[in-house]
Design a protein around this motif. Structure first.
Motif, PDB file in Angstrom:
ATOM      1  N   GLU A 173       0.841  -1.297  -0.013  1.00 36.45           N
ATOM      2  CA  GLU A 173      -0.109   0.010   0.001  1.00 36.45           C
ATOM      3  C   GLU A 173       0.902   1.249  -0.021  1.00 36.45           C
ATOM      4  OE1 GLU A 173      -3.101   0.257  -0.349  1.00 36.45           O
ATOM      5  OE2 GLU A 173      -3.545  -1.822  -0.382  1.00 36.45           O
ATOM      6  N   MET A 174       2.057   1.171   0.749  1.00 37.56           N
ATOM      7  CA  MET A 174       2.850   2.332   0.970  1.00 37.56           C
ATOM      8  C   MET A 174       3.319   2.559  -0.321  1.00 37.56           C
ATOM      9  SD  MET A 174       3.474   4.673   2.984  1.00 37.56           S
ATOM     10  CE  MET A 174       2.643   3.960   4.156  1.00 37.56           C
ATOM     11  N   MET A 175       3.977   1.461  -1.297  1.00 37.65           N
ATOM     12  CA  MET A 175       4.580   1.600  -2.598  1.00 37.65           C
ATOM     13  C   MET A 175       3.760   2.255  -3.607  1.00 37.65           C
ATOM     14  SD  MET A 175       6.447  -2.167  -2.647  1.00 37.65           S
ATOM     15  CE  MET A 175       6.850  -1.774  -4.349  1.00 37.65           C
ATOM     16  N   GLY A 176       2.249   1.952  -3.509  1.00 37.61           N
ATOM     17  CA  GLY A 176       1.391   2.539  -4.311  1.00 37.61           C
ATOM     18  C   GLY A 176       1.142   4.019  -4.219  1.00 37.61           C
ATOM     19  N   SER A 177       1.482   4.552  -2.966  1.00 37.57           N
ATOM     20  CA  SER A 177       1.279   5.814  -2.732  1.00 37.57           C
ATOM     21  C   SER A 177       2.586   6.581  -2.917  1.00 37.57           C
ATOM     22  CB  SER A 177       1.246   6.025  -1.153  1.00 37.57           C
ATOM     23  OG  SER A 177       0.188   5.495  -0.488  1.00 37.57           O
ATOM     24  N   LEU A 178       3.748   5.956  -3.272  1.00 38.28           N
ATOM     25  CA  LEU A 178       5.011   6.835  -3.440  1.00 38.28           C
ATOM     26  C   LEU A 178       5.523   6.410  -4.795  1.00 38.28           C
ATOM     27  CD1 LEU A 178       6.813   5.799  -0.069  1.00 38.28           C
ATOM     28  CD2 LEU A 178       5.804   7.908  -0.723  1.00 38.28           C
ATOM     29  N   CYS A 179       5.038   5.392  -5.703  1.00 37.72           N
ATOM     30  CA  CYS A 179       5.462   5.173  -7.020  1.00 37.72           C
ATOM     31  C   CYS A 179       4.869   6.129  -7.988  1.00 37.72           C
ATOM     32  CB  CYS A 179       4.924   3.792  -7.315  1.00 37.72           C
ATOM     33  SG  CYS A 179       3.194   3.514  -7.792  1.00 37.72           S
ATOM     34  N   ALA A 180       5.889   6.330  -8.947  1.00 36.87           N
ATOM     35  CA  ALA A 180       5.239   6.877 -10.251  1.00 36.87           C
ATOM     36  C   ALA A 180       4.112   6.161 -10.769  1.00 36.87           C
ATOM     37  CB  ALA A 180       6.464   6.891 -11.038  1.00 36.87           C
ATOM     38  N   PRO A 181       3.278   7.175 -11.723  1.00 29.56           N
ATOM     39  CA  PRO A 181       2.149   6.605 -12.483  1.00 29.56           C
ATOM     40  C   PRO A 181       2.431   5.450 -13.172  1.00 29.56           C
ATOM     41  CG  PRO A 181       2.035   8.821 -12.359  1.00 29.56           C
ATOM     42  CD  PRO A 181       3.575   8.637 -12.020  1.00 29.56           C
ATOM     43  N   CYS A 182       3.924   5.462 -13.694  1.00 29.66           N
ATOM     44  CA  CYS A 182       4.022   4.121 -14.738  1.00 29.66           C
ATOM     45  C   CYS A 182       4.176   2.996 -13.873  1.00 29.66           C
ATOM     46  CB  CYS A 182       5.111   4.469 -15.373  1.00 29.66           C
ATOM     47  SG  CYS A 182       6.663   4.805 -14.264  1.00 29.66           S
ATOM     48  N   ASP A 184       1.954   1.919 -11.454  1.00 33.27           N
ATOM     49  CA  ASP A 184       0.771   1.605 -10.668  1.00 33.27           C
ATOM     50  C   ASP A 184       0.253   0.195 -11.042  1.00 33.27           C
ATOM     51  OD1 ASP A 184       0.425   3.988  -9.619  1.00 33.27           O
ATOM     52  OD2 ASP A 184      -0.774   4.964 -11.309  1.00 33.27           O
ATOM     53  N   GLU A 185       0.506  -0.311 -12.196  1.00 27.57           N
ATOM     54  CA  GLU A 185       0.379  -1.361 -12.718  1.00 27.57           C
ATOM     55  C   GLU A 185       1.049  -2.624 -11.994  1.00 27.57           C
ATOM     56  OE1 GLU A 185      -2.186  -4.124 -14.599  1.00 27.57           O
ATOM     57  OE2 GLU A 185      -2.242  -2.013 -14.703  1.00 27.57           O
ATOM     58  N   ASP A 186       2.387  -2.257 -12.017  1.00 25.95           N
ATOM     59  CA  ASP A 186       3.503  -3.177 -11.174  1.00 25.95           C
ATOM     60  C   ASP A 186       2.884  -3.452  -9.845  1.00 25.95           C
ATOM     61  OD1 ASP A 186       5.267  -3.654 -13.471  1.00 25.95           O
ATOM     62  OD2 ASP A 186       6.036  -1.749 -12.986  1.00 25.95           O
ATOM     63  N   VAL A 187       2.310  -2.151  -9.158  1.00 23.42           N
ATOM     64  CA  VAL A 187       2.077  -2.519  -7.570  1.00 23.42           C
ATOM     65  C   VAL A 187       0.733  -3.116  -7.539  1.00 23.42           C
ATOM     66  CG1 VAL A 187       1.170  -1.024  -5.801  1.00 23.42           C
ATOM     67  CG2 VAL A 187       2.967  -0.326  -7.059  1.00 23.42           C
ATOM     68  N   LYS A 188      -0.247  -3.057  -8.532  1.00 25.11           N
ATOM     69  CA  LYS A 188      -1.500  -3.689  -8.763  1.00 25.11           C
ATOM     70  C   LYS A 188      -1.262  -5.051  -8.750  1.00 25.11           C
ATOM     71  CE  LYS A 188      -5.836  -3.835 -11.327  1.00 25.11           C
ATOM     72  NZ  LYS A 188      -6.547  -3.462 -12.492  1.00 25.11           N
ATOM     73  N   LYS A 189      -0.246  -5.746  -9.485  1.00 29.62           N
ATOM     74  CA  LYS A 189       0.020  -7.000  -9.409  1.00 29.62           C
ATOM     75  C   LYS A 189       0.446  -7.405  -8.300  1.00 29.62           C
ATOM     76  CE  LYS A 189       1.193  -6.791 -14.326  1.00 29.62           C
ATOM     77  NZ  LYS A 189       2.278  -6.967 -15.439  1.00 29.62           N
ATOM     78  N   LEU A 190       1.178  -6.661  -7.343  1.00 31.86           N
ATOM     79  CA  LEU A 190       1.715  -7.411  -6.030  1.00 31.86           C
ATOM     80  C   LEU A 190       0.493  -7.657  -5.176  1.00 31.86           C
ATOM     81  CD1 LEU A 190       4.564  -4.863  -5.279  1.00 31.86           C
ATOM     82  CD2 LEU A 190       4.812  -7.247  -6.241  1.00 31.86           C
ATOM     83  N   LYS A 191      -0.649  -7.103  -5.504  1.00 32.87           N
ATOM     84  CA  LYS A 191      -1.750  -7.232  -4.527  1.00 32.87           C
ATOM     85  C   LYS A 191      -2.293  -8.408  -4.870  1.00 32.87           C
ATOM     86  CE  LYS A 191      -2.819  -2.336  -4.012  1.00 32.87           C
ATOM     87  NZ  LYS A 191      -3.660  -1.124  -4.147  1.00 32.87           N
ATOM     88  N   GLN A 192      -2.099  -9.339  -5.962  1.00 34.88           N
ATOM     89  CA  GLN A 192      -2.561 -10.503  -6.311  1.00 34.88           C
ATOM     90  C   GLN A 192      -1.629 -11.620  -5.941  1.00 34.88           C
ATOM     91  OE1 GLN A 192      -3.141 -10.162 -10.401  1.00 34.88           O
ATOM     92  NE2 GLN A 192      -4.391  -8.180 -10.442  1.00 34.88           N
ATOM     93  N   ILE A 193      -0.692 -11.329  -5.221  1.00 35.69           N
ATOM     94  CA  ILE A 193       0.268 -12.472  -4.853  1.00 35.69           C
ATOM     95  C   ILE A 193      -0.081 -12.668  -3.194  1.00 35.69           C
ATOM     96  CG2 ILE A 193       2.634 -13.381  -4.528  1.00 35.69           C
ATOM     97  CD1 ILE A 193       3.444 -11.029  -6.766  1.00 35.69           C
TER      98      ILE A 193
END
Length: 495
Positions: A173-182, A184-193
């Motif tokens: 969740e914290m990575m999603g708040s700090l990451c660049a827009p590009c 977002d998809e990578d962080v979204k995939k993390l939530k599925q693991i």
């Protein structure tokens, strides 16, 4: 993050190091005969230098090359390390990472679980997240410190109350708040693991990408402020190199001296008695234009522009391409006359046709003769279709033959049309250098309108590279030109 994981380095860092090491090798000419001006006393024999001194010099050139690349390459970026597939380094890295993650999984599967490695990973994750924060991120900093409190986590582990999965989800969740827009998809995939070890492994992969994003953001932000620092750094580094290798400006001297000779020869042919003395700035601008005609196969490149030799070569090839392209189009419009002069769409079509045929003109297997013959055939077809479509008389066989003959004739370097367009392009680039201080583009010479966009873009890149080189090496150039020009001519210094 484990020590075996990917590390971030600058784009092309290995290539930069190799290139700069080669640069150092080309510049270290202590035992190589070098050109000298006539009647100039020869320098004393170079002193012997130790391996340590040479290594330190090479290191300085490497750092200078990297600083130079950051300033002159507008597309310079930081990229993650990518080891070659099948290389020993790649295999070793894979083995070490597998051992690490297998060991972590084994620890977590123990009864009771061992969290020694997991806590170390959480510590690295915490430091990485904190490194992404800006001064205004006080609340986020407090939140990270609160949740990833390592002493508290250690106590929870010892008491069997640690929830690694919950902490990992907080990290995501914290990575999603700090990451660049590009990202977002990578962080979204993390939530599925759902499995903890694959999740931690994926978290570190995305954190590495976020480090790259942060580095590029920082580089872009501070680049405008780096100019003066970079100029002074490169100049000082080159001065240090020059003190260790006193003959490290020999080819630069030869480059400037031959430019002066060429200008004096030109003036003598045009009644030099009424011309003003040569000015250092004028000499210098003409010297840079000569780099666009350089014989890279036989003539050593001047030391002060050696780091940009590839860029000057690319620009030289672009000039040659523009010369041929503009020559063909000038022949077409001169031969065909007013019938097509008011058809801008046709101009673009003809330009694209010629451009496509000349794209690979500098490749070893390219046949210029065949390409020009094919261009002649294609243009005749295009012109015939256009003339008939707009109600003009058909393109006669005689006109076609004349057009093909003139196009194939430009393969000769002394072809009058080719020489004319080459001269006009070189004059435009010289005028761009002379007007760059005033920020006003020079007028476009006749016949170059079809390639105006490409020529203007080239002039901007050329002027930017030249002006940066002048900023760095102007003290060295001034000293050399004062020695070359007569006392009366060297009174004005370059600005």
């Amino acid at each position: 993050m484990p020590n075996e994981s990917d590390r971030v380095e600058r784009k092309g860092d290995k290539e930069l190091k190799d290139a700069s090491d080669e640069t150092a090798g080309q510049q270290v000419r202590a035992s190589t005969p070098s050109p000298r001006r006539e009647n100039t006393p020869q320098a004393s024999s170079p002193r012997l230098v130790s391996v340590e001194e040479l290594m330190e010099t090479a290191k300085g050139v490497t750092n200078m090359a990297l600083a130079h690349e950051i300033m002159v390459n507008k597309d310079f970026q930081v990229k993650p390390t990518e080891l070659p597939e099948g290389s020993l380094e790649h295999r070793v890295k894979e083995i070490m990472q597998k051992v690490f993650w297998d060991r972590l999984e084994a620890q977590l599967n123990e009864d009771p679980p061992s969290y020694e490695h997991a806590i170390k990973l959480l510590g690295e994750i915490k430091e990485t997240l904190l490194s992404f924060l800006l001064p205004g991120h006080g609340r986020l900093c407090s939140r990270i410190e609160e949740v990833l409190d390592l002493p508290l986590i250690q106590q929870q582990a010892e008491n069997g109350a640690l929830n690694i999965s919950q902490l990992s989800q907080f990290v995501v969740e914290m990575m999603g708040s700090l990451c660049a827009p590009c990202r977002d998809e990578d962080v979204k995939k993390l939530k599925q693991i759902t499995e903890i070890v694959p999740l931690l492994k994926a978290i570190f992969s995305v954190l590495d990408l976020m480090k790259v994003d942060m580095a590029n953001f920082a580089l872009k932000s501070i680049k405008p402020h780096l100019m003066q620092l970079s100029v002074e750094y490169e100049r000082n580094k080159f001065q240090e190199f020059l003190e260790k290798q006193p003959n490290a400006l020999d080819y630069t001297e030869k480059w400037l001296e031959e430019t002066v000779k060429s200008l004096r020869k030109t003036e003598s042919c045009a009644s030099a008695s009424s011309d003003p003395p040569l000015q250092p700035l004028n000499v210098h601008n003409h010297a840079y234009i000569r780099l666009l005609r350089w014989d890279h196969a036989s003539d050593p490149f001047p030391e002060t522009v050696l780091m940009d030799q590839v860029r000057f070569l690319e620009m030289q090839q672009e000039v040659e391409w523009l010369v041929l392209l503009s020559s063909v189009l000038l022949i077409v419009y001169t031969t065909t006359g007013d019938a097509i002069s008011g058809l801008p769409a046709l101009m673009e079509t003809l330009k694209n046709t010629v451009s496509a045929m000349l794209t690979e003109m500098h490749m070893p297997a390219f046949s210029m003769q065949e390409a020009l013959a094919t261009i002649g055939e294609k243009l005749c077809v295009e012109l015939s279709h256009c003339l008939s479509q707009h109600g003009f008389p058909s393109f006669s066989d005689e006109s076609k033959s004349a057009l093909k003959g003139q196009i194939t004739a430009i393969i000769q370097p002394d072809n009058i049309v080719r020489k004319l367009m080459d001269s006009r392009i070189q004059s435009y680039l010289l005028a761009a250098l002379e007007s760059s201080q005033h920020k006003t583009p020079p007028p476009l010479p006749g016949g170059l309108a079809p390639v105006s966009r490409e020529l203007k873009e080239l002039s901007i890149r050329f002027s930017r590279l030249v002006n940066y080189n002048k900023l760095v090496f102007s003290p060295f150039y001034q000293k050399i030109l004062q020695n070359i020009l007569t006392p009366g001519e060297s009174s004005s210094t370059e600005t």
